[in-house]
Write a protein that holds these residues in place. Structure first.
Motif, mmCIF file in Angstrom:
data_model
loop_
_atom_site.group_PDB
_atom_site.id
_atom_site.type_symbol
_atom_site.label_atom_id
_atom_site.label_comp_id
_atom_site.label_asym_id
_atom_site.label_seq_id
_atom_site.Cartn_x
_atom_site.Cartn_y
_atom_site.Cartn_z
ATOM 1 N N GLY A 64 0.807 -1.219 0.000
ATOM 2 C CA GLY A 64 0.000 0.000 0.000
ATOM 3 C C GLY A 64 0.833 1.258 0.000
ATOM 4 O O GLY A 64 2.067 1.213 -0.001
ATOM 5 N N ALA A 65 0.126 2.381 -0.006
ATOM 6 C CA ALA A 65 0.816 3.668 0.128
ATOM 7 C C ALA A 65 1.522 3.677 1.480
ATOM 8 O O ALA A 65 1.147 2.933 2.391
ATOM 9 C CB ALA A 65 -0.196 4.799 0.033
ATOM 10 N N ASP A 66 2.555 4.502 1.602
ATOM 11 C CA ASP A 66 3.362 4.520 2.828
ATOM 12 C C ASP A 66 2.581 5.215 3.948
ATOM 13 O O ASP A 66 2.438 6.438 3.963
ATOM 14 C CB ASP A 66 4.678 5.243 2.554
ATOM 15 C CG ASP A 66 5.656 5.072 3.705
ATOM 16 O OD1 ASP A 66 5.204 5.036 4.874
ATOM 17 O OD2 ASP A 66 6.864 4.955 3.442
ATOM 18 N N ILE A 67 2.080 4.397 4.872
ATOM 19 C CA ILE A 67 1.225 4.925 5.947
ATOM 20 C C ILE A 67 2.011 5.887 6.830
ATOM 21 O O ILE A 67 1.490 6.930 7.248
ATOM 22 C CB ILE A 67 0.641 3.761 6.785
ATOM 23 C CG1 ILE A 67 -0.208 2.846 5.895
ATOM 24 C CG2 ILE A 67 -0.190 4.295 7.947
ATOM 25 C CD1 ILE A 67 -0.622 1.545 6.551
ATOM 26 N N LYS A 68 3.290 5.558 7.056
ATOM 27 C CA LYS A 68 4.094 6.409 7.948
ATOM 28 C C LYS A 68 4.284 7.806 7.337
ATOM 29 O O LYS A 68 4.335 8.798 8.054
ATOM 30 C CB LYS A 68 5.448 5.755 8.234
ATOM 31 C CG LYS A 68 5.305 4.489 9.081
ATOM 32 C CD LYS A 68 6.576 3.664 9.100
ATOM 33 C CE LYS A 68 6.316 2.286 9.706
ATOM 34 N NZ LYS A 68 7.385 1.325 9.438
ATOM 35 N N GLY A 107 -4.167 -2.153 -0.684
ATOM 36 C CA GLY A 107 -4.338 -0.710 -0.810
ATOM 37 C C GLY A 107 -3.743 -0.224 -2.126
ATOM 38 O O GLY A 107 -4.075 -0.721 -3.210
ATOM 39 N N GLY A 108 -2.823 0.741 -2.023
ATOM 40 C CA GLY A 108 -2.160 1.247 -3.236
ATOM 41 C C GLY A 108 -1.465 0.150 -4.026
ATOM 42 O O GLY A 108 -1.311 0.265 -5.241
ATOM 43 N N GLY A 109 -1.055 -0.939 -3.361
ATOM 44 C CA GLY A 109 -0.418 -2.061 -4.067
ATOM 45 C C GLY A 109 -1.413 -2.765 -4.975
ATOM 46 O O GLY A 109 -1.106 -3.103 -6.123
ATOM 47 N N CYS A 110 -2.620 -2.961 -4.474
ATOM 48 C CA CYS A 110 -3.681 -3.563 -5.281
ATOM 49 C C CYS A 110 -4.067 -2.592 -6.407
ATOM 50 O O CYS A 110 -4.273 -2.987 -7.554
ATOM 51 C CB CYS A 110 -4.889 -3.868 -4.380
ATOM 52 S SG CYS A 110 -6.198 -4.781 -5.193
ATOM 53 N N GLU A 111 -4.088 -1.308 -6.052
ATOM 54 C CA GLU A 111 -4.457 -0.289 -7.056
ATOM 55 C C GLU A 111 -3.403 -0.195 -8.154
ATOM 56 O O GLU A 111 -3.736 -0.008 -9.321
ATOM 57 C CB GLU A 111 -4.660 1.059 -6.352
ATOM 58 C CG GLU A 111 -5.925 1.052 -5.498
ATOM 59 C CD GLU A 111 -6.008 2.204 -4.512
ATOM 60 O OE1 GLU A 111 -5.018 2.431 -3.780
ATOM 61 O OE2 GLU A 111 -7.049 2.882 -4.464
ATOM 62 N N LEU A 112 -2.137 -0.344 -7.770
ATOM 63 C CA LEU A 112 -1.081 -0.316 -8.784
ATOM 64 C C LEU A 112 -1.203 -1.531 -9.706
ATOM 65 O O LEU A 112 -1.088 -1.408 -10.927
ATOM 66 C CB LEU A 112 0.302 -0.282 -8.114
ATOM 67 C CG LEU A 112 1.495 -0.267 -9.065
ATOM 68 C CD1 LEU A 112 1.463 0.967 -9.972
ATOM 69 C CD2 LEU A 112 2.810 -0.308 -8.289
HETATM 70 N N1 CAA Z 1 3.209 1.725 4.868
HETATM 71 C C1 CAA Z 1 4.333 1.847 5.618
HETATM 72 N N2 CAA Z 1 4.967 0.804 6.176
HETATM 73 C C2 CAA Z 1 4.425 -0.416 5.970
HETATM 74 C C3 CAA Z 1 3.263 -0.616 5.232
HETATM 75 C C4 CAA Z 1 2.644 0.526 4.660
HETATM 76 N N3 CAA Z 1 1.548 0.438 3.888
HETATM 77 N N4 CAA Z 1 2.966 -1.933 5.238
HETATM 78 C C5 CAA Z 1 3.917 -2.544 5.950
HETATM 79 N N5 CAA Z 1 4.814 -1.624 6.408
HETATM 80 C C6 CAA Z 1 5.996 -1.868 7.233
HETATM 81 C C7 CAA Z 1 5.614 -2.148 8.693
HETATM 82 O O1 CAA Z 1 5.386 -0.951 9.384
HETATM 83 C C8 CAA Z 1 6.838 -2.902 9.170
HETATM 84 O O2 CAA Z 1 7.858 -1.953 9.405
HETATM 85 P P1 CAA Z 1 8.704 -2.039 10.805
HETATM 86 O O3 CAA Z 1 9.443 -3.342 10.702
HETATM 87 O O4 CAA Z 1 9.577 -0.837 10.726
HETATM 88 O O5 CAA Z 1 7.700 -2.033 11.897
HETATM 89 C C9 CAA Z 1 7.249 -3.703 7.923
HETATM 90 O O6 CAA Z 1 6.651 -3.048 6.807
HETATM 91 C C10 CAA Z 1 6.739 -5.140 7.958
HETATM 92 O O7 CAA Z 1 5.328 -5.119 8.186
HETATM 93 P P2 CAA Z 1 4.590 -5.954 9.362
HETATM 94 O O8 CAA Z 1 5.518 -6.138 10.502
HETATM 95 O O9 CAA Z 1 3.283 -5.287 9.630
HETATM 96 O O10 CAA Z 1 4.405 -7.342 8.611
HETATM 97 P P3 CAA Z 1 3.253 -8.412 8.841
HETATM 98 O O11 CAA Z 1 3.659 -9.595 8.026
HETATM 99 O O12 CAA Z 1 2.989 -8.611 10.293
HETATM 100 O O13 CAA Z 1 1.923 -7.768 8.213
HETATM 101 C C11 CAA Z 1 0.648 -6.613 6.504
HETATM 102 C C12 CAA Z 1 1.859 -7.528 6.819
HETATM 103 C C13 CAA Z 1 -0.647 -7.352 6.785
HETATM 104 C C14 CAA Z 1 0.747 -6.286 5.025
HETATM 105 C C15 CAA Z 1 0.740 -5.335 7.373
HETATM 106 O O14 CAA Z 1 2.040 -4.784 7.254
HETATM 107 C C16 CAA Z 1 -0.245 -4.279 6.979
HETATM 108 O O15 CAA Z 1 -1.406 -4.368 7.320
HETATM 109 N N6 CAA Z 1 0.228 -3.228 6.245
HETATM 110 C C17 CAA Z 1 -0.602 -2.106 5.868
HETATM 111 C C18 CAA Z 1 -1.573 -2.458 4.758
HETATM 112 C C19 CAA Z 1 -2.442 -1.270 4.435
HETATM 113 O O16 CAA Z 1 -3.211 -0.802 5.257
HETATM 114 N N7 CAA Z 1 -2.323 -0.734 3.185
HETATM 115 C C20 CAA Z 1 -3.078 0.411 2.753
HETATM 116 C C21 CAA Z 1 -2.255 1.666 2.914
HETATM 117 S S1 CAA Z 1 -3.162 3.147 2.588
HETATM 118 C C22 CAA Z 1 -3.261 3.254 0.926
HETATM 119 O O17 CAA Z 1 -2.724 2.439 0.198
HETATM 120 C C23 CAA Z 1 -4.072 4.420 0.365
HETATM 121 C C24 CAA Z 1 -4.252 4.415 -1.117
HETATM 122 O O18 CAA Z 1 -5.288 4.104 -1.589
HETATM 123 C C25 CAA Z 1 -3.181 4.842 -2.012
#
Ligand code: CAA
Length: 257
Positions: A64-68, A107-112
């Motif tokens: 996905g997009a970078d949440i941080k 999220g953005g990964g699926c959208e990409l």
């Molecule tokens: N943004 C920033 N960092 C992310 C991230 C994201 N989308 N997804 C994963 N990471 C980071 C985690 O913070 C973690 O970093 P740290 O080691 O520094 O803590 C690292 O990647 C590994 O992730 P996890 O420890 O969470 O790994 P996991 O195997 O336990 O879980 C996961 C995997 C289910 C994919 C989980 O990481 C997750 O839910 N990620 C977020 C998914 C999400 O919500 N995506 C949508 C984003 S919003 C968006 O995309 C808007 C749009 O439409 C453009």
């Protein structure tokens, strides 16, 4: 390039772009998206490239997009940054784009992946729009493309619950072209890209444009658009070569002119 690896000649006439932020599961930060945009513009202009694959790694296409990067932003910050303008440009890529997806495409990964023209998935692929779980909603085309790809009921379920679906399910709903074992997904995407790259690139561009138009207009206007592109194909040397080769019972040699 810091966050992507580009191999313009991964296979004959096939370019590969690998998203490369493995520790962050290829979360799509602004810089990565700008690098991707600029690379696609370059590859679109490169006459040696006829099909482009975007991939990640076995664990994640992109989570996905970078949440941080977004967490503290205000609406006005988001408006000013206008992160989706890079996506608008990516959408305009003229050459066929294939997503080779393993692991998370969220999220953005699926959208990409959906911005690409076709998706090859591994058996471990997980597709989803989980933005609802972090208090937002899809913003890079998810509500529109997912709905068009898999229909309202299932799209609504994924967008409102944030549930993931497997590659198999995604194929069942028409989101994905093919699901293969994890060690084969990139190979399978390359095979598809190579097959396309043997066609006339002029015809491929015109055909891609016409298929995409079907999502944007009504039937009458879409048929009109298709017909114009069909006639335009007759302005190419490739059309002469393709039809001549058929008559002469030989393989055509397309020049992209
Ligand atoms: N943004 C920033 N960092 C992310 C991230 C994201 N989308 N997804 C994963 N990471 C980071 C985690 O913070 C973690 O970093 P740290 O080691 O520094 O803590 C690292 O990647 C590994 O992730 P996890 O420890 O969470 O790994 P996991 O195997 O336990 O879980 C996961 C995997 C289910 C994919 C989980 O990481 C997750 O839910 N990620 C977020 C998914 C999400 O919500 N995506 C949508 C984003 S919003 C968006 O995309 C808007 C749009 O439409 C453009």
């Amino acid at each position: 390039m810091e966050y992507i690896i580009v191999t313009p000649e991964y296979a004959p006439r096939v370019a590969l772009i690998q998203l490369n932020r493995p520790k962050e599961l290829n979360a799509l930060n602004l810089q990565l998206m700008m690098e991707l945009r600029d690379t696609l513009i370059d590859l679109d202009r490169n006459d040696n490239v006829r099909a482009i694959i975007i991939t990640g790694n076995e664990q994640a296409f992109a989570a996905g997009a970078d949440i941080k990067q977004m967490a503290d932003k205000s609406a006005i910050d988001m408006l000013k940054v206008d992160q989706f303008s890079t996506w608008d440009q990516i959408r305009k890529t003229k050459k066929p784009l294939i997503a080779a997806v393993s692991g998370f495409a969220l999220g953005g990964g699926c959208e990409l992946a959906m911005t690409c023209d076709m998706i090859i998935a591994s058996e471990t692929a997980k597709f989803g729009q989980p933005e609802i779980k972090i208090g937002v909603m899809p913003g890079a085309g998810g509500t529109q493309r997912l709905t068009r790809a898999i229909g309202k009921a299932k799209a609504m379920e994924l967008v409102l619950t944030g549930r993931f679906i497997s590659g198999e399910e995604a194929m069942h709903y028409g989101l994905v072209n093919k699901v293969v074992p994890v060690e084969m997904y990139l190979h399978e995407a390359v095979q598809l890209a190579k097959e396309i790259s043997e066609m006339s690139p002029v015809a491929a561009q015109l055909a891609k444009e016409a298929v995409n138009r079907s999502f944007e207009t009504h039937l009458d206007e879409g048929l009109h658009f298709e017909r114009k592109n069909f006639y335009l194909a007759f302005a190419s040397d490739d059309q002469k070569e393709g039809m001549k080769a058929f008559v002469e019972k030989r393989k055509p040699e397309y020049k992209g002119k």
